[in-house]
Design an enzyme around this catalytic site. Structure first.
Site, PDB file in Angstrom:
ATOM      1  N   GLY A   4      21.053  11.780  61.433  1.00 19.39           N
ATOM      2  CA  GLY A   4      19.943  10.875  61.748  1.00 19.39           C
ATOM      3  C   GLY A   4      18.916  10.892  60.639  1.00 19.39           C
ATOM      4  N   ASN A   5      17.737  10.359  60.914  1.00 15.07           N
ATOM      5  CA  ASN A   5      16.647  10.445  59.939  1.00 15.07           C
ATOM      6  C   ASN A   5      15.317  10.532  60.681  1.00 15.07           C
ATOM      7  OD1 ASN A   5      15.509   7.641  60.257  1.00 15.07           O
ATOM      8  ND2 ASN A   5      17.603   7.123  59.636  1.00 15.07           N
TER       9      ASN A   5
END
Ligand code: CTP
Length: 400
Positions: A209-210
């Site tokens: 993810g980020n």
């Protein structure tokens, strides 16, 4: 429910027409508004706060301080909370105080603090209404930008006939609905907004993810809705949420899901604002079972995801507007300009991670808007809510 999600201050002053304010209050509530009644001391001689608080489901405000506990009623907070302030009925005395800033009651201090449109429905006897003093006060408050809902002609409480009776509640309601709509610049428009990160599954318990919080995208969706647009907000996994009317939230997880949801609704919209931090790569193979700890390195093969903005750039019709974001760490302007061209965007919003207070997680942002033809506009560091206003203002400008 034409006033759903709207906050209204209903100011009531000391006129026999105050009983009609109770009917106006009921109409506002029926249309879905939240209403805070502020009544002058003289207003209470004509209608009881009990009636008004029962109809509005809120204590009525009249004094600067609560009688029981000395708590302070903040006219400043109230002035900021409201979408519109309606003073109905407004007596000659209140019109005079408004025109001259005589802040000797809670209603006038609230009026002086209000940032929203103010609508005034005068009510008095015909001679009082016709008096040059009243007429001058009315023209002064018109100059302030306040909107007068003109009184009607007919039988007055004094038994006389003429101009001065407060306009009927139904008519005032229509004027308020109209006022709230003309302010909106994106009525009958619909937009797609993508927001947040995407999660790319590695196995049943792990993902790539980020740090995107979704705050910028949600703020843009809310501002578009505020301007009257219908919004489809395709959102990756975020902890922010919205309850604003006019926004349909479509929750997705992966870049692939975001792609499908976005392409699905793009053809029906007037444009798209691509605010999501979409993963550029996804694991080539998603493991069915949790991968166990081992001694060897774990290498994950990643394949590129689809570029949603670029795909919409290909599908884009002449009248549609496409807006992208670029979060850069170096060669910001050149990189952003390349993306503008490559993805066929109308404009791109550049954030540089070199600017303090810009980018992921924080409540502020500092942007530069780059348009076709090398036009660029740099903005100051602002809250994401205010940045959203600047971006939507650009959309409105390009629409015209
Ligand atoms: N974008 C998208 N789909 C992707 C990747 C990006 O829709 N798969 C959109 C983003 O929402 C943003 C714009 O494209 O509006 C630019 O995103 P960015 O990540 O800065 O650009 P990339 O094309 O991914 O280039 P790079 O990461 O190499 O800088």
């Amino acid at each position: 429910m034409r006033l759903k999600g709207k906050n209204i201050i209903l100011g009531i002053t000391g006129s026999i027409a105050a009983y009609k304010a109770a009917m106006l209050l009921r109409l506002f509530i029926k249309e879905g508004a939240e209403v805070q009644v502020v009544i002058t001391p003289a207003g209470k001689e004509f209608i009881t706060p009990v009636t008004l608080s029962a109809l509005s489901n809120k204590p009525v405000i009249s004094e600067f301080f609560g009688a029981n506990d000395g708590s302070w009623n903040s006219h400043v907070d109230l002035g900021l909370w409201a979408d519109v302030m309606v003073i109905a009925p407004a007596t000659a005395s209140t019109l005079g105080k408004m025109a001259n800033g005589i802040a000797d009651n809670m209603l006038i201090t609230t009026y002086l603090s209000a940032k929203c449109p103010v609508m005034v429905a005068p009510a008095m006897d015909l001679d009082m209404f016709a008096h040059p003093s009243t007429q001058r006060n009315i023209s002064i408050i018109k100059e302030y930008g306040n909107i007068i809902v003109e009184p009607g002609e007919g039988e007055l409480a004094s038994g006389l006939e003429g101009k001065g009776r407060m306009e009927e509640p139904e008519k005032i309601l229509e004027a308020v609905v109209h006022q709230l709509e003309v302010k909106k610049k994106l009525l009958n428009k619909s937009y797609l907004v993508t927001a947040g990160p995407t999660f790319e599954k590695i196995d049943p318990v792990r993902f790539i993810g980020n740090y995107s919080s979704g705050k910028m995208g949600y703020a843009i969706a809310e501002e578009l809705a505020e301007q009257g647009a219908e919004v489809t907000l395709v959102s990756g996994p975020v902890s922010v949420s919205t309850t604003k009317p006019g926004i349909k939230v479509v929750k997705v997880e992966s870049a692939e899901e975001m792609y499908t949801a976005s392409v699905d609704c793009f053809s029906e919209s007037d444009g798209a604002i691509m605010c999501a931090a979409v993963a550029d790569f996804t694991p080539a193979k998603k493991e069915e079972q949790k991968t166990k700890r081992g001694k060897e390195n774990w290498e994950i093969e990643l394949t590129p995801t689809k570029d949603i903005a670029a795909e919409l750039g290909k599908l884009k019709a002449e009248a549609q507007l496409l807006v992208g974001f670029a979060l850069e760490t170096n060669d910001e302007i050149t990189n952003a300009q390349n993306k503008l061209q490559k993805k066929n965007l109308d404009f791109i919003v550049l954030n540089s991670l070199q600017d303090e207070g810009a980018g992921f997680g924080v409540d502020t942002n500092k942007i530069t808007i780059l348009e076709k033809g090398n036009k660029s506009t740099e903005f100051e560091l602002k809250s994401k809510v205010d940045v959203a206003k600047d971006i939507v203002a650009k959309i409105i400008e390009l629409n015209n």
